[in-house]
Write a protein that holds these residues in place. Sequence first.
Motif, mmCIF file in Angstrom:
data_model
loop_
_atom_site.group_PDB
_atom_site.id
_atom_site.type_symbol
_atom_site.label_atom_id
_atom_site.label_comp_id
_atom_site.label_asym_id
_atom_site.label_seq_id
_atom_site.Cartn_x
_atom_site.Cartn_y
_atom_site.Cartn_z
ATOM 1 N N GLY A 175 0.806 -1.218 0.000
ATOM 2 C CA GLY A 175 0.000 0.000 0.000
ATOM 3 C C GLY A 175 0.836 1.264 0.000
ATOM 4 O O GLY A 175 0.361 2.335 0.366
ATOM 5 N N VAL A 176 2.099 1.158 -0.434
ATOM 6 C CA VAL A 176 3.015 2.297 -0.471
ATOM 7 C C VAL A 176 3.123 2.814 -1.898
ATOM 8 O O VAL A 176 3.433 2.055 -2.815
ATOM 9 N N ASP A 310 5.230 9.307 -0.193
ATOM 10 C CA ASP A 310 4.435 9.933 0.864
ATOM 11 C C ASP A 310 5.164 10.120 2.181
ATOM 12 O O ASP A 310 4.563 10.534 3.172
ATOM 13 N N LEU A 350 6.616 1.916 6.405
ATOM 14 C CA LEU A 350 5.313 1.382 6.806
ATOM 15 C C LEU A 350 4.919 1.878 8.188
ATOM 16 O O LEU A 350 3.733 2.109 8.456
ATOM 17 N N LEU A 353 3.718 5.542 7.756
ATOM 18 C CA LEU A 353 2.419 5.653 7.080
ATOM 19 C C LEU A 353 1.335 4.802 7.733
ATOM 20 O O LEU A 353 0.193 4.799 7.270
ATOM 21 N N ASP A 354 1.708 4.075 8.801
ATOM 22 C CA ASP A 354 0.760 3.223 9.541
ATOM 23 C C ASP A 354 0.013 2.284 8.597
ATOM 24 O O ASP A 354 -1.214 2.263 8.535
ATOM 25 N N LEU A 355 0.777 1.475 7.867
ATOM 26 C CA LEU A 355 0.189 0.628 6.824
ATOM 27 C C LEU A 355 0.218 -0.865 7.161
ATOM 28 O O LEU A 355 -0.040 -1.684 6.280
ATOM 29 N N TYR A 356 0.520 -1.196 8.401
ATOM 30 C CA TYR A 356 0.537 -2.620 8.739
ATOM 31 C C TYR A 356 -0.894 -3.133 8.944
ATOM 32 O O TYR A 356 -1.660 -2.553 9.708
#
Length: 456
Positions: A175-176, A310, A350, A353-356
């Motif tokens: 999601g990056v 980002d 990650l 961006l808090d994508l875990y």
Amino acid sequence: MAQKTSIPKGTRDFSPVEMSKRNYIFNTIRSVFSVYGYQQIETPAMETLQTLMGKYGEEGDKLLFKVLNSGDFLSKVTDSELEERNTPHLASRLCEKGLRYDLTVPFARYVVMHRDELQLPFKRYQIQPVWRADRPQKGRYREFYQCDADVVGSDSLLNEVELMQIVDEVFTRFGVRVVIKINNRKILSGIADAIGAPEKMVDITVAIDKLEKIGLDGVNAELRDCGISEESVLKLQPIIRLEGTNEEKLAAISDVLSGNETGLKGVEETRFILDSLKSVKLNNQIELDLTLARGLNYYTGAIFEVKALDTPMGSITGGGRYDNLTGIFGMPGLSGVGISFGADRIFDVLNALDLYPKDAMAGTQLLFINFGGRESAACLPLAAAARAAGVRTELYPDAAKMKKQMSYANAKGIPFVALVGENEIANGMVTVKNMVTGEQQTVSSDKLVEIVTPQF
């Protein structure tokens, strides 16, 4: 006074939560590698310095961690050698081994040593730590993991196309949003020739690769310091500043390199890769960047670098084509191309961006409370059945106070607690408490897994 404990600068400990995150990264990358037919290998943390030295350029060699010889490492060194304090010479006398700087050179050594066992083209991936005696800073560590994929034994540019698909797929799964930058060392060689400084190609590439860090004025100053003439520096300016679409950049650089066979070959290779990728519709942007040089001397064709869009971070993936890396180990003419994901920088991206995903962070799902010997014995087969059904399950080891055991469940974020006391044992039942909602129900023991598993 007790000595304060510490770890070396540029290294890190990782908590259970952090390891869950890191394993999510490794497993995601590993699964994409496998989908594309890559096979896993591992090589030793230490290699001989003979294997490592001279493969990364002068700056890279300085960043190698060298390992002192075992035993009396001073036995072969004379007093006069010690008094001279010639560090490179002493290092060569005191150290025969070093920690690997990357995974590519050890891979080349592996290919040469195991050549009779390999089916070419050989597609391998490797996920292991590497070490660099660099100055620690944000996003840069002395010990870090690389996740590499390489193909050797094939000159086809379809390998480069496939590696860019792998990069795109990995970061899509994370999601990056990233930009994949591409260039070609043949183009860089042509540029050095076009500005009248072919013998300064390495100096030029090292300088322009620092454009984002030190700016255009800094790059020009470094070029002049390397002995590149003012005329050549001026000729380089429009190339460094070149903007537009990938097609426009290719057209412009083709004009600059007109008549330069090597440079035009690089343009042709780059155009093939970019045109081929149009048909597979990448999710992320791919950009021709003529200032991309990458410092490793062994690249000979396409070079790649990936940056997150980002959050500020350096390169999080890089790689390229190396035509004769195995030649230095006695096996000339074997072409290869590879990419390397910087797992530690991806970890930081990650986090930022808090994508875990939540399921990647999940730990124990069910805790059996321990009320004593008889009760814990009754819990053992129930816990075994839950684990067999895929539920991550613990039995608290001590018959501690209920409050302490419940606090343990809360601290670990365990969503379900099972209570098996005298009444439950007598009736073949289990009391299940949902630690999120606070709801509690008593069910037959064979229904326990059925109650818990729909939640995961």
